[in-house]
Design a protein around this motif. Structure first.
Motif, PDB file in Angstrom:
ATOM      1  N   ASP A  49      44.442  46.688  53.902  1.00  0.00           N
ATOM      2  CA  ASP A  49      44.313  46.355  55.321  1.00  0.00           C
ATOM      3  C   ASP A  49      42.920  46.685  55.853  1.00  0.00           C
ATOM      4  O   ASP A  49      42.408  46.000  56.732  1.00  0.00           O
ATOM      5  N   GLU A  50      42.294  47.720  55.297  1.00  0.00           N
ATOM      6  CA  GLU A  50      40.934  48.087  55.717  1.00  0.00           C
ATOM      7  C   GLU A  50      39.932  46.979  55.412  1.00  0.00           C
ATOM      8  O   GLU A  50      38.906  46.872  56.064  1.00  0.00           O
ATOM      9  N   TYR A  51      40.228  46.186  54.406  1.00  0.00           N
ATOM     10  CA  TYR A  51      39.311  45.141  53.955  1.00  0.00           C
ATOM     11  C   TYR A  51      39.776  43.741  54.342  1.00  0.00           C
ATOM     12  O   TYR A  51      39.212  42.756  53.875  1.00  0.00           O
ATOM     13  N   LYS A  52      40.817  43.670  55.155  1.00  0.00           N
ATOM     14  CA  LYS A  52      41.346  42.396  55.667  1.00  0.00           C
ATOM     15  C   LYS A  52      41.742  41.438  54.544  1.00  0.00           C
ATOM     16  O   LYS A  52      41.497  40.237  54.608  1.00  0.00           O
ATOM     17  N   ILE A  53      42.371  41.979  53.494  1.00  0.00           N
ATOM     18  CA  ILE A  53      42.813  41.169  52.363  1.00  0.00           C
ATOM     19  C   ILE A  53      44.106  40.459  52.737  1.00  0.00           C
ATOM     20  O   ILE A  53      45.082  41.092  53.130  1.00  0.00           O
ATOM     21  N   GLU A  54      44.096  39.145  52.623  1.00  0.00           N
ATOM     22  CA  GLU A  54      45.280  38.326  52.901  1.00  0.00           C
ATOM     23  C   GLU A  54      45.384  37.256  51.834  1.00  0.00           C
ATOM     24  O   GLU A  54      44.442  36.504  51.611  1.00  0.00           O
ATOM     25  N   GLY A  55      46.497  37.174  51.177  1.00  0.00           N
ATOM     26  CA  GLY A  55      46.725  36.142  50.171  1.00  0.00           C
ATOM     27  C   GLY A  55      46.305  36.581  48.782  1.00  0.00           C
ATOM     28  O   GLY A  55      45.524  37.514  48.601  1.00  0.00           O
ATOM     29  N   TYR A  56      46.863  35.874  47.814  1.00  0.00           N
ATOM     30  CA  TYR A  56      46.620  36.216  46.415  1.00  0.00           C
ATOM     31  C   TYR A  56      45.185  35.970  45.976  1.00  0.00           C
ATOM     32  O   TYR A  56      44.648  36.706  45.159  1.00  0.00           O
ATOM     33  N   GLU A  57      44.550  34.927  46.503  1.00  0.00           N
ATOM     34  CA  GLU A  57      43.161  34.639  46.108  1.00  0.00           C
ATOM     35  C   GLU A  57      42.228  35.776  46.522  1.00  0.00           C
ATOM     36  O   GLU A  57      41.393  36.215  45.726  1.00  0.00           O
ATOM     37  N   MET A  58      42.381  36.228  47.755  1.00  0.00           N
ATOM     38  CA  MET A  58      41.542  37.331  48.221  1.00  0.00           C
ATOM     39  C   MET A  58      41.854  38.612  47.445  1.00  0.00           C
ATOM     40  O   MET A  58      40.945  39.371  47.103  1.00  0.00           O
ATOM     41  N   LEU A  59      43.117  38.832  47.152  1.00  0.00           N
ATOM     42  CA  LEU A  59      43.506  40.014  46.391  1.00  0.00           C
ATOM     43  C   LEU A  59      42.894  39.988  45.000  1.00  0.00           C
ATOM     44  O   LEU A  59      42.364  40.994  44.523  1.00  0.00           O
ATOM     45  N   TYR A  60      42.928  38.840  44.358  1.00  0.00           N
ATOM     46  CA  TYR A  60      42.322  38.721  43.030  1.00  0.00           C
ATOM     47  C   TYR A  60      40.818  39.025  43.086  1.00  0.00           C
ATOM     48  O   TYR A  60      40.302  39.792  42.270  1.00  0.00           O
TER      49      TYR A  60
ATOM     50  N   LEU B 248      49.444  48.435  41.876  1.00  0.00           N
ATOM     51  CA  LEU B 248      49.464  47.544  43.031  1.00  0.00           C
ATOM     52  C   LEU B 248      50.860  47.579  43.632  1.00  0.00           C
ATOM     53  O   LEU B 248      51.826  47.137  43.007  1.00  0.00           O
ATOM     54  N   ASP B 249      50.968  48.117  44.843  1.00  0.00           N
ATOM     55  CA  ASP B 249      52.267  48.280  45.484  1.00  0.00           C
ATOM     56  C   ASP B 249      52.487  47.195  46.529  1.00  0.00           C
ATOM     57  O   ASP B 249      51.612  46.921  47.347  1.00  0.00           O
ATOM     58  N   GLY B 250      53.661  46.577  46.491  1.00  0.00           N
ATOM     59  CA  GLY B 250      54.041  45.603  47.511  1.00  0.00           C
ATOM     60  C   GLY B 250      53.262  44.310  47.473  1.00  0.00           C
ATOM     61  O   GLY B 250      52.847  43.792  48.507  1.00  0.00           O
ATOM     62  N   VAL B 251      53.096  43.754  46.287  1.00  0.00           N
ATOM     63  CA  VAL B 251      52.262  42.559  46.128  1.00  0.00           C
ATOM     64  C   VAL B 251      52.798  41.353  46.911  1.00  0.00           C
ATOM     65  O   VAL B 251      52.014  40.553  47.420  1.00  0.00           O
ATOM     66  N   LEU B 252      54.097  41.216  47.034  1.00  0.00           N
ATOM     67  CA  LEU B 252      54.637  40.047  47.738  1.00  0.00           C
ATOM     68  C   LEU B 252      54.275  40.040  49.220  1.00  0.00           C
ATOM     69  O   LEU B 252      54.144  38.976  49.821  1.00  0.00           O
ATOM     70  N   LYS B 253      54.090  41.207  49.811  1.00  0.00           N
ATOM     71  CA  LYS B 253      53.669  41.272  51.211  1.00  0.00           C
ATOM     72  C   LYS B 253      52.293  40.628  51.390  1.00  0.00           C
ATOM     73  O   LYS B 253      52.020  39.988  52.400  1.00  0.00           O
TER      74      LYS B 253
ATOM     75  N   GLU C 143      55.799  31.636  43.272  1.00  0.00           N
ATOM     76  CA  GLU C 143      55.006  30.785  42.372  1.00  0.00           C
ATOM     77  C   GLU C 143      53.559  31.273  42.332  1.00  0.00           C
ATOM     78  O   GLU C 143      52.948  31.368  41.270  1.00  0.00           O
ATOM     79  N   GLY C 144      53.030  31.578  43.512  1.00  0.00           N
ATOM     80  CA  GLY C 144      51.663  32.083  43.601  1.00  0.00           C
ATOM     81  C   GLY C 144      51.500  33.422  42.900  1.00  0.00           C
ATOM     82  O   GLY C 144      50.446  33.716  42.330  1.00  0.00           O
ATOM     83  N   LEU C 145      52.548  34.236  42.920  1.00  0.00           N
ATOM     84  CA  LEU C 145      52.491  35.528  42.229  1.00  0.00           C
ATOM     85  C   LEU C 145      52.322  35.323  40.730  1.00  0.00           C
ATOM     86  O   LEU C 145      51.548  36.036  40.089  1.00  0.00           O
ATOM     87  N   GLY C 146      53.015  34.343  40.175  1.00  0.00           N
ATOM     88  CA  GLY C 146      52.855  34.049  38.754  1.00  0.00           C
ATOM     89  C   GLY C 146      51.422  33.687  38.405  1.00  0.00           C
ATOM     90  O   GLY C 146      50.881  34.142  37.395  1.00  0.00           O
ATOM     91  N   VAL C 147      50.786  32.895  39.265  1.00  0.00           N
ATOM     92  CA  VAL C 147      49.384  32.509  39.057  1.00  0.00           C
ATOM     93  C   VAL C 147      48.484  33.746  39.155  1.00  0.00           C
ATOM     94  O   VAL C 147      47.592  33.940  38.328  1.00  0.00           O
ATOM     95  N   LEU C 148      48.734  34.577  40.156  1.00  0.00           N
ATOM     96  CA  LEU C 148      47.949  35.812  40.314  1.00  0.00           C
ATOM     97  C   LEU C 148      48.080  36.694  39.078  1.00  0.00           C
ATOM     98  O   LEU C 148      47.079  37.211  38.569  1.00  0.00           O
ATOM     99  N   LEU C 149      49.290  36.882  38.595  1.00  0.00           N
ATOM    100  CA  LEU C 149      49.498  37.735  37.427  1.00  0.00           C
ATOM    101  C   LEU C 149      48.762  37.211  36.207  1.00  0.00           C
ATOM    102  O   LEU C 149      48.199  37.996  35.426  1.00  0.00           O
ATOM    103  N   ASP C 150      48.729  35.891  36.028  1.00  0.00           N
ATOM    104  CA  ASP C 150      47.970  35.305  34.922  1.00  0.00           C
ATOM    105  C   ASP C 150      46.489  35.648  35.034  1.00  0.00           C
ATOM    106  O   ASP C 150      45.848  36.032  34.056  1.00  0.00           O
TER     107      ASP C 150
END
Length: 134
Positions: free
Chosen positions: A55-66, A84-89, A96-103
């Motif tokens: 939240d300090e870095y305004k990360i939103e979505g899997y792309e930004m997280l990656y 990584l805690d609470g990835v779905l949030k 589906e996007g989580l699967g792509v992120l995990l890859d």
């Protein structure tokens, strides 16, 4: 290497992750990073593990997280474990996007970084892209 901790809300996923972090902090020679949304684990994890609030870095979505995770790993080659805690949030509960992120994270971590991810979902909710990391 990716390890998933799966379960519904209130099933003890975060507690299990905290125990893993604290045990690793005693024995792991490299750096440990815990990424979470909010700072609720501040007093629960060993001070030797680096706690990062997305939240300090305004990360939103899997792309930004990656991109954020890639930057963290690129900036410190001594990191051996990432939690990584609470990835779905962060990904708006997009399985589906989580699967792509995990890859992508799996390719990024390779054989040198252990990545542990908590996923608040039941087994029947997981897609094949997520299940392959079980």
């Amino acid at each position: 290497m990716i390890q998933l901790i799966i379960g519904g809300k209130g099933s003890g996923k975060t507690k299990k992750m905290i125990d893993m972090i604290n045990e690793s902090a005693k024995t792991t020679p490299g750096n440990i990073v815990c990424i979470e949304k909010s700072m609720k684990l501040t007093y629960d994890i060993d001070h030797n593990a680096r706690l990062i609030d997305v939240d300090e870095y305004k990360i939103e979505g899997y792309e930004m997280l990656y991109g954020f995770m890639a930057g963290i790993l690129a900036g410190n080659y001594d990191i051996v474990e990432v939690y990584l805690d609470g990835v779905l949030k962060l990904g708006n509960h997009d399985m589906e996007g989580l699967g792509v992120l995990l890859d992508k994270v799996n390719a990024l971590a390779g054989d040198t970084v252990k990545v542990v991810v908590t996923v608040s979902a039941n087994m029947d909710q997981l897609t094949d892209g997520v299940k392959k990391y079980l």
